[in-house]
Design a protein around this motif. Sequence first.
Motif, short mmCIF file in Angstrom:
data_model
loop_
_atom_site.label_atom_id
_atom_site.label_comp_id
_atom_site.label_asym_id
_atom_site.label_seq_id
_atom_site.Cartn_x
_atom_site.Cartn_y
_atom_site.Cartn_z
N VAL A 154 40.44 39.29 41.33
CA VAL A 154 41.06 38.35 41.26
C VAL A 154 42.15 38.17 42.47
O VAL A 154 43.03 39.19 42.55
CB VAL A 154 41.52 37.72 40.01
CG1 VAL A 154 42.38 36.37 40.20
CG2 VAL A 154 40.69 37.78 38.87
N TYR A 155 42.46 37.24 43.26
CA TYR A 155 43.23 37.13 44.64
C TYR A 155 44.16 35.93 43.98
O TYR A 155 43.67 34.99 44.03
CB TYR A 155 42.49 36.90 45.98
CG TYR A 155 43.19 36.38 46.97
CD1 TYR A 155 44.59 36.97 47.22
CD2 TYR A 155 42.83 35.40 47.83
CE1 TYR A 155 45.37 36.65 48.47
CE2 TYR A 155 43.77 35.00 48.73
CZ TYR A 155 44.93 35.60 49.02
OH TYR A 155 45.69 35.22 49.98
N PHE A 156 45.53 36.20 44.09
CA PHE A 156 46.36 35.21 44.00
C PHE A 156 47.16 35.00 45.41
O PHE A 156 47.94 35.83 45.76
CB PHE A 156 47.22 35.78 42.85
CG PHE A 156 47.02 35.44 41.67
CD1 PHE A 156 46.97 34.13 40.90
CD2 PHE A 156 46.19 36.41 41.11
CE1 PHE A 156 46.34 34.25 39.73
CE2 PHE A 156 45.73 36.45 39.63
CZ PHE A 156 45.90 35.17 38.86
N PRO A 157 46.93 33.87 45.92
CA PRO A 157 47.46 33.80 47.22
C PRO A 157 48.75 33.58 47.44
O PRO A 157 49.51 33.56 48.60
CB PRO A 157 46.67 32.52 48.04
CG PRO A 157 46.22 31.86 46.93
CD PRO A 157 46.07 32.85 45.68
N HIS A 206 44.00 30.45 42.32
CA HIS A 206 43.58 31.84 42.53
C HIS A 206 41.77 31.95 42.80
O HIS A 206 41.13 30.87 42.33
CB HIS A 206 43.73 32.73 41.18
CG HIS A 206 42.94 32.29 39.81
ND1 HIS A 206 43.70 31.19 39.23
CD2 HIS A 206 42.15 32.58 39.05
CE1 HIS A 206 42.99 30.97 37.98
NE2 HIS A 206 42.13 31.84 38.04
N LEU A 207 41.52 33.13 43.44
CA LEU A 207 40.09 33.10 43.78
C LEU A 207 39.60 34.36 43.15
O LEU A 207 40.22 35.30 43.10
CB LEU A 207 39.85 33.37 45.58
CG LEU A 207 40.09 32.39 46.36
CD1 LEU A 207 41.82 31.92 46.54
CD2 LEU A 207 39.69 32.40 47.70
N PHE A 208 38.17 34.53 42.33
CA PHE A 208 37.78 35.45 41.80
C PHE A 208 36.45 35.60 41.93
O PHE A 208 35.65 34.75 42.34
CB PHE A 208 37.95 35.06 40.18
CG PHE A 208 37.34 33.84 39.80
CD1 PHE A 208 36.05 34.00 39.26
CD2 PHE A 208 37.88 32.61 39.81
CE1 PHE A 208 35.27 33.11 38.61
CE2 PHE A 208 37.29 31.70 39.16
CZ PHE A 208 35.83 31.79 38.79
N VAL A 209 36.04 36.87 41.63
CA VAL A 209 34.34 37.21 41.62
C VAL A 209 34.18 38.07 40.47
O VAL A 209 35.22 39.02 40.23
CB VAL A 209 33.95 37.62 43.38
CG1 VAL A 209 34.98 39.02 43.44
CG2 VAL A 209 32.67 37.94 43.08
N HIS A 210 33.10 38.10 39.58
CA HIS A 210 32.71 38.94 38.67
C HIS A 210 31.57 39.67 39.11
O HIS A 210 30.44 38.98 39.95
CB HIS A 210 32.37 38.17 37.44
CG HIS A 210 33.50 37.60 36.62
ND1 HIS A 210 33.98 38.01 35.49
CD2 HIS A 210 34.39 36.65 36.87
CE1 HIS A 210 34.88 37.54 34.97
NE2 HIS A 210 35.12 36.55 35.90
N PHE A 211 31.34 40.96 39.11
CA PHE A 211 30.25 41.70 39.66
C PHE A 211 30.23 43.12 38.71
O PHE A 211 30.91 43.31 38.00
CB PHE A 211 30.68 42.23 41.02
CG PHE A 211 31.83 42.91 41.18
CD1 PHE A 211 31.61 44.34 41.38
CD2 PHE A 211 33.18 42.39 41.14
CE1 PHE A 211 32.78 45.10 41.43
CE2 PHE A 211 34.18 43.15 41.38
CZ PHE A 211 34.23 44.56 41.62
N ASP A 212 28.91 43.62 39.10
CA ASP A 212 28.64 44.97 38.69
C ASP A 212 28.36 45.88 39.66
O ASP A 212 27.68 45.45 40.67
CB ASP A 212 27.50 44.93 37.51
CG ASP A 212 28.15 44.73 36.20
OD1 ASP A 212 29.15 45.05 35.80
OD2 ASP A 212 27.38 44.12 35.36
#
Length: 299
Positions: A33-36, A78-84
């Motif tokens: 998660v990125y909080f600018p 916020h910008l986010f990405v879920h991954f494995d």
Amino acid sequence: MKESRIRFHHAGDVTVKAGRILGPRTLRDYELVYFPVGSRSVYTANGTAHALDRPCLLVTRPGEQHEYRFDPNSPCRHLFVHFDIGSETELLRYRLFTSSGGCVFPLPDRSLVPQLMKQMLYLFHRHPPRWKVLAEKLLLYMLEELESALEPDGAGYDEQTMPPQISTALHYIDTHASESIGVEQLARLAGWTHEHFTRSFQHYVGHSPKRWIIKRKIDLASQLLLQSSDSVKQIARGIGFADEYYFHRLFRRTMGMTATEYRHKYGDTRMRELAPPDDWGRFYPLNHFFVLEHPANDT
């Protein structure tokens, strides 16, 4: 073609309402998660609370109970990405996945994370050729940057990074350049006295707050002169200068020529087709969730 080592599940760029609470919850995958912008939001993981009071990137791991308490007074983007990651051996390369240490990483001004996150969301939105491979490379770069912050030999982030109060003030100036901005107003925003804020701003930015406000207003005026057909008078008033002649003096002192001369020298009709450079969300929909693939153990 080589199969991607990373499986992306979902991602987004969202702005939540002030005071929202998310969790406690536990994920089945990893989340970046990125909080600018710094705020009064608080992230809690494994019983430890982290203030998100400056631009930062955070990592949440599978099975890790966590909670967000977003800024009680202001919406929070916020910008986010879920991954494995496909192979467990890949995880062993990154201490941020295997250690029980910190999971919130303040971002220095030189960080490429903001651009990489936005580019990755663009790939998720447009799905150009080889988008999965490209997105994987962007994510791996961000992980490498986080890993460098954990280096014990001081190779991580610079301890002399700009204080979050100054970063917040700079962001406020940029996003409110068309309005009237006072130094006292910025000091209150930082929670500091006028004197302390002014000294700190001069130290870290190299300009006084007043001088920097003027500089950013003139920068905005320069863009508008090239991108808009409005008169100089209209532009001056549109960025908060009630006195047109004062604006003319400041512009000439800053740019070395009058506003009219600047427009004639650098004007190009193609400039009017360009969006302002800070309008970076226009390449993919905001407040939108990109569902790419569900985690393998989801039902």
